[in-house]
Design an enzyme around this catalytic site. Sequence first.
Site, PDB file in Angstrom:
ATOM      1  N   LYS A 122      53.641  46.968  46.165  1.00 49.04           N
ATOM      2  CA  LYS A 122      52.984  48.239  46.510  1.00 49.04           C
ATOM      3  C   LYS A 122      52.102  48.099  47.750  1.00 49.04           C
ATOM      4  CE  LYS A 122      48.763  48.124  43.709  1.00 49.04           C
ATOM      5  NZ  LYS A 122      47.767  48.235  44.789  1.00 49.04           N
ATOM      6  N   THR A 123      51.365  46.989  47.839  1.00 51.28           N
ATOM      7  CA  THR A 123      50.474  46.807  48.996  1.00 51.28           C
ATOM      8  C   THR A 123      51.296  46.695  50.278  1.00 51.28           C
ATOM      9  OG1 THR A 123      48.872  45.679  47.580  1.00 51.28           O
ATOM     10  CG2 THR A 123      48.581  45.422  49.943  1.00 51.28           C
ATOM     11  N   ASP A 155      45.103  54.260  47.049  1.00 48.00           N
ATOM     12  CA  ASP A 155      45.628  53.122  46.296  1.00 48.00           C
ATOM     13  C   ASP A 155      45.148  53.214  44.841  1.00 48.00           C
ATOM     14  OD1 ASP A 155      46.920  50.672  45.874  1.00 48.00           O
ATOM     15  OD2 ASP A 155      45.130  49.511  46.379  1.00 48.00           O
ATOM     16  N   GLU A 156      45.926  52.659  43.912  1.00 43.91           N
ATOM     17  CA  GLU A 156      45.565  52.598  42.477  1.00 43.91           C
ATOM     18  C   GLU A 156      45.186  53.983  41.943  1.00 43.91           C
ATOM     19  OE1 GLU A 156      46.253  50.003  40.945  1.00 43.91           O
ATOM     20  OE2 GLU A 156      45.694  48.172  41.988  1.00 43.91           O
ATOM     21  N   ARG A 187      51.855  39.699  34.105  1.00 49.95           N
ATOM     22  CA  ARG A 187      51.115  38.712  34.920  1.00 49.95           C
ATOM     23  C   ARG A 187      51.902  37.403  35.004  1.00 49.95           C
ATOM     24  NH1 ARG A 187      49.264  41.918  37.593  1.00 49.95           N
ATOM     25  NH2 ARG A 187      50.495  43.303  36.302  1.00 49.95           N
ATOM     26  N   GLN A 197      50.111  51.081  34.127  1.00 45.92           N
ATOM     27  CA  GLN A 197      49.002  50.135  34.262  1.00 45.92           C
ATOM     28  C   GLN A 197      47.650  50.855  34.299  1.00 45.92           C
ATOM     29  OE1 GLN A 197      49.658  46.402  36.654  1.00 45.92           O
ATOM     30  NE2 GLN A 197      51.349  47.574  37.525  1.00 45.92           N
TER      31      GLN A 197
END
Length: 684
Positions: free
Chosen positions: A34-35, A214-215, A591, A245
């Site tokens: 995503k980044t 973002d987020e 993770r 998430q």
Amino acid sequence: MSENLLSLLNDSQKSAAEHIDGSLLILAGAGSGKTKTITTRLAYLISIGIDPASILTLTFTNKAASEMRERAFSMIDQASINTPPLLCTFHKFGLLFLKFHMSELGRKGNFIIIDTDDKKRIIKSIDKEITTSLLVSEISKYKNTLMSPAEAIAGAELKLYQQIALVYQKYQEYLLKNNLVDFDDLLLLPYEILKKNEKLAQQVSQKYQYIMVDEYQDTNELQYRLLRLLCATHNNLCVVGDDDQSIYGWRGATIKNILNFSEHFEGTKVVKLEENYRSTDTILNHANQLIEHNRDRLGKKLVGTRAKGDSIKVYESHDENEETRKIIDDIKALLDSGISAKDVAILFRVNALSRSLEEGFNKAGLNYKLVGGMKFYERAEIKDLIAFFRILTNSNDNFSLKRVINKPKRGIGKTTIDKLEAKSIQTQKPIFDLIQEFSADELAAIVGKKNSRTLKVFEASIMDLKDILTESKMKFLDAFEDTFDYRASYDNVPDGFERQGNIDEFYGYIRDYFMQNPHLELKDFLNEIALESENGEYNNEAISMMSIHASKGLEFKNLFIIGLEEGFFPLTGDGADIEEERRLGYVAITRAMDNLTLSFVHSRFYKGKRAILQKSRFLSESGLIKGSLTIEKQSNFKKGDLVQHKIFGMGRVQKATKAGKDYKLTINFGGTKRDILSSFVEKS
């Protein structure tokens, strides 16, 4: 140049990065880049000639802003741009805005921002009775849900919340009088200014023609409303996030912002980033199976780009000690095989679970670090209990007495403690001896009548507990709680559940210690944990231990998740949100990069005693074990889907609920809502 920027992206990432006008929702699965996508889009917009000064990118942390700025700027020729794009946190943007526009509220521009400690001090000066942390938390909630003091007062039904609302009013008056701004005001005041001044809102919106967030799944009501005003003249809002998430509901984040984005902003293009570059196929398969049980989601499926990988291990243990031994054996084998300690981590849902791990790691000589948290014996509530118990074994301990003489609060302030300490130095006697030896009148001459009575009650309580401890170590803990209500003092505190969990764990550990060592005394226990606390100071790399919340955004080649039991993970009972718990499970599993081990036990210490536990439903929901507890997977139809009915035509699904073997859909057909069974419609 713009084509070169896009050449390193996959098709979905490219589709998102080259979208220019109109609202865009990038649904970015865990580990899907995503980044990389959002920073490439920023660089791409600049590369095609869009003025960098018209681009605003908002993040949640300075670290994220710094990383994104570095990555985006490395892709563009900085010499060719006069003004770099504004890339900062929501709160930094608010601060910059207020510097220019505070006068719109009739306030001066030389305002001062107060930090959390300042905020606590101000609130404490207004009200000393209600727990300060509760007041801080509730006032923050009021501001982030756009509730004024007047509205809070009008809406408060319970006496406690009527008092909190009045404190809120006085706190706001104090801030205004002294031209102070707290952290929440950095968002609330810009919103109020833009809401009040339509012309200014249009000017700011025209200045920032392209906005990225973002987020987005972590935004709250206030942030959403602020974004609506920033988009007053255009619809060029790009948000990136993952509804699967969204794990900060307890902090005010609302998942509805991302679930309803397409309804909030017309003509939204949705791009799903489903290719995962982090985890093996096996890990992703089980993460997908787990999250499919949630109904409030937009729906996507992570697709692996790596090999299938090893199967996930599930450990079943009798208790937490056996669980810890198994994990230590595995970790030792990994380290012996050449794996670096930094590539190994252990996650847990409840922080109290770290206690048995820490004890086991200290005894095994394994270096560890608690990420985003304190080691068990460094937590304030545990240090308080240790101080109480030290006084019971050694009443000469002035340091411990000063720590707990006003815990839970009994009106003994710093001035009183200073007077007692001065008298202690003068007479060369411990403070406790002074309280014991002086009559109530003699003590009143030093600290006043009310405090004298309070201290005499405290002294009598300690002496009674000493007697009980001599008679029965097992009865002592119950008597301690009955006397001081220490655990109950965290009932109305924002993080009280977590702290009470730590207290329960500590009580349970003491009980177990006395059961295993009936001939030893409380002072022996205190000496042993003092040694444990000092151990483990190594210079080499450390294994990471952390809560699942602290792990978000991180990745580890070898991962262990412990405490997979009902009540621990997922948390159950009042206030628990099973869908958010499941999203936490999804975050935890994703993770892991190469190897994943999940662990559950049949019994743990819980609320001060050993409890028999059931294994977590998440183990069966993720397809790792066969279990009797199964939950229907979500329907193929979900909120927001466009469907076609042969008579009513095109409609949009508002709600999907189970009805026998079918699903009942609430569908909006051009303004008319109808309940239709899913077998009578087709997806458009």
